[in-house]
Design an enzyme around this catalytic site. Structure first.
Site, PDB file in Angstrom:
ATOM      1  N   ASP A   1      -2.697 -18.191  -0.319  1.00  0.00           N
ATOM      2  CA  ASP A   1      -3.330 -18.782  -1.217  1.00  0.00           C
ATOM      3  C   ASP A   1      -4.329 -20.082  -0.225  1.00  0.00           C
ATOM      4  OD1 ASP A   1      -1.032 -20.103  -1.362  1.00  0.00           O
ATOM      5  OD2 ASP A   1      -1.078 -20.669  -3.302  1.00  0.00           O
TER       6      ASP A   1
ATOM      7  N   ASP B   1      -6.059  -7.313   3.946  1.00  0.00           N
ATOM      8  CA  ASP B   1      -7.408  -6.524   3.544  1.00  0.00           C
ATOM      9  C   ASP B   1      -8.213  -7.694   2.815  1.00  0.00           C
ATOM     10  OD1 ASP B   1      -8.859  -4.451   2.592  1.00  0.00           O
ATOM     11  OD2 ASP B   1      -8.001  -4.654   0.590  1.00  0.00           O
TER      12      ASP B   1
ATOM     13  N   LYS C   1       3.506 -15.283   1.415  1.00  0.00           N
ATOM     14  CA  LYS C   1       3.927 -15.941   0.340  1.00  0.00           C
ATOM     15  C   LYS C   1       5.309 -16.098   0.100  1.00  0.00           C
ATOM     16  CE  LYS C   1       2.034 -17.625  -3.474  1.00  0.00           C
ATOM     17  NZ  LYS C   1       1.208 -18.806  -3.821  1.00  0.00           N
TER      18      LYS C   1
ATOM     19  N   TYR D   1       0.824  -1.240  -0.053  1.00  0.00           N
ATOM     20  CA  TYR D   1      -0.068   0.047   0.023  1.00  0.00           C
ATOM     21  C   TYR D   1       0.850   1.212   0.048  1.00  0.00           C
ATOM     22  CZ  TYR D   1      -4.715  -2.093   0.862  1.00  0.00           C
ATOM     23  OH  TYR D   1      -5.830  -2.594   0.861  1.00  0.00           O
TER      24      TYR D   1
ATOM     25  N   ASP E   1     -12.014  -9.550   4.454  1.00  0.00           N
ATOM     26  CA  ASP E   1     -13.372  -9.349   3.910  1.00  0.00           C
ATOM     27  C   ASP E   1     -13.725 -10.786   3.795  1.00  0.00           C
ATOM     28  OD1 ASP E   1     -13.154  -6.645   3.364  1.00  0.00           O
ATOM     29  OD2 ASP E   1     -14.121  -6.707   1.328  1.00  0.00           O
TER      30      ASP E   1
HETATM   31  C1  IPM Z   1     -10.412  -1.605   4.556  1.00  0.00           C
HETATM   32  C2  IPM Z   1     -10.451  -0.927   3.042  1.00  0.00           C
HETATM   33  C3  IPM Z   1      -9.599   0.046   2.851  1.00  0.00           C
HETATM   34  C4  IPM Z   1      -8.199  -0.705   2.743  1.00  0.00           C
HETATM   35  C5  IPM Z   1      -9.783   0.888   1.587  1.00  0.00           C
HETATM   36  C6  IPM Z   1     -10.922   1.847   1.683  1.00  0.00           C
HETATM   37  C7  IPM Z   1      -8.475   1.962   1.326  1.00  0.00           C
HETATM   38  O1  IPM Z   1     -10.794  -1.776   2.233  1.00  0.00           O
HETATM   39  O2  IPM Z   1     -10.327  -0.877   5.493  1.00  0.00           O
HETATM   40  O3  IPM Z   1     -10.168  -2.750   4.570  1.00  0.00           O
HETATM   41  O4  IPM Z   1      -7.809  -1.098   1.651  1.00  0.00           O
HETATM   42  O5  IPM Z   1      -7.459  -0.797   3.577  1.00  0.00           O
HETATM   43 MG    MG Z   2     -10.959  -3.961   2.946  1.00  0.00          MG
END
Ligand code: IPM
Ligand code: MG
Length: 357
Positions: free
Chosen positions: A220, A244, A188, A142, A248
């Site tokens: 993975d 990240d 990885k 990032y 999710d």
């Molecule tokens: C998160 C989000 C952020 C990230 C975005 C909005 C920049 O997806 O907090 O998980 O990638 O960190």
């Molecule tokens: Mg995110």
């Protein structure tokens, strides 16, 4: 009476709606535990771009630094998608994280018995699952340099220095010590140099925590194992990008991304925010699930204020209200006795906190 300063950043989309409910829960818990919370509101993201032309105004960063903690909603939206990267809403959030050096991002995933049916996985696979993703938040791909883009090429750099891995590893081992003492480091290392270093440093830090069982997993495989058998995990530690993605994915174990809170901490204070985004498609309708933000307020109490009892009050109120069958629309198909909007959900949780013994 103790008093804490909270910087509130509602942001964009559903941000304002959910943060309002987070504040209600925080106020209720504060009144039960005899402390006071003072709020100061700041702009960030699209709202800041519209008002002052930049995604993270200096005043916001300053206010966040001076506060005991930041309660944050969400940012982003189509309206700002076409802007150059340094002016996008997301850049504001990344700069805030960086500015506070909030390197340790904790994303707990808890499965509520009353929501077993909501999980994307089979109930028997998720019953009792309880894991924590510890994501490095201010380094890795990032932020790595060089990065760039021309017509034919785009590139980023995934880079970690030993001290960055060391501090996130230490945070993860410490978290594992407070839990079931199992840590899985995800990388990885079969392909990436940066991961080879990561693995080495995590192992070294591990010697300071002999009680914690450390394992390593390629990312993975980890993505696959998370949906195959989430109960095998206690704490997962990983870099910015992998964290990240995996967090999710992990939210679907719980059943809705609207349930997952987070804390991002450095030396002091911290940013407390739901892991979900600004959901522009449902913004302004009063139907977003405020639980992730309310649970983030609980993490704020625990990690930034040291008000553990207040945190437990908020968490048990959320669980009780979910058990009672109140459901926002994201979860309405699963065990709803009553379908409610954002503020009705927040009110119910607040009332529950006020009524607790
Ligand atoms: C998160 C989000 C952020 C990230 C975005 C909005 C920049 O997806 O907090 O998980 O990638 O960190
Ligand atoms: Mg995110």
């Amino acid at each position: 009476m103790k008093s804490y300063k909270i910087a509130v950043i509602a942001g964009d989309g559903i941000g304002g709606e959910i943060v309002a409910e987070g504040r209600k829960a925080l106020d209720a818990a504060a009144s039960r535990e005899n402390f006071r919370v003072e709020y100061k509101e700041f702009l960030m993201g699209g709202a800041a771009i519209d008002a002052v032309g930049v995604p993270l105004p200096e005043e916001t960063l300053q206010g966040a630094k001076e506060a005991d903690a930041v309660l944050f909603g969400a940012i982003g939206g189509e309206k700002w998608d076409a802007l150059p990267r340094n002016l996008r809403p997301e850049t504001g959030l990344l700069a805030l994280r960086k500015g506070l050096d909030a390197f340790a991002n904790l994303r707990p995933v808890k499965v509520y018995d009353s929501l077993l049916e909501a999980s994307a996985l089979k109930p028997e696979a998720v019953r009792g699952a309880d894991l924590l993703v510890v994501r490095e938040l201010v380094g890795g791909i990032y932020f790595g340099e060089p990065r760039g883009r021309d017509e034919k090429r785009g590139f980023n750099t995934m880079v970690y220095s030993d001290f960055e891995v060391e501090r996130i590893a230490r945070a993860a081992f410490a978290a594992a010590m407070r839990r079931r003492k199992k840590l899985c480091s995800v990388d990885k290392a079969n392909v990436l140099e940066v991961s080879a270093l990561w693995r080495e440093v995590v192992a070294r830090v591990g010697r300071e925590f002999p009680e914690v069982e450390l394992t390593n997993m390629y990312v993975d495989n980890a993505a696959m194992q998370l949906v195959r058998d989430p109960k095998q995990f206690d704490v997962i530690v990983t870099g910015n990008l992998f964290g990240d993605i995996l967090s999710d994915e992990a939210s679907m174990i719980a059943g809705s991304i609207g349930l997952l809170p987070s804390s991002s901490q450095g030396a002091k204070g911290g940013i407390f925010e739901p892991i979900h985004g600004s959901a522009p498609d449902i913004a302004g309708q009063g139907i977003a699930n405020p639980c992730a933000t309310i649970l983030s307020a609980a993490m704020l109490c625990e990690y930034a204020l040291g008000e553990i009892n207040a945190a437990r009050r908020i968490e048990s109120a959320v669980e009780a209200v979910l058990d009672s069958g109140l459901r926002t629309s994201d979860l309405a198909r699963f065990g709803a006795k009553k379908r409610v909007g954002t503020s009705e959900m927040g009110e119910a949780i607040k009332e529950r906190i006020l009524a607790q013994c």
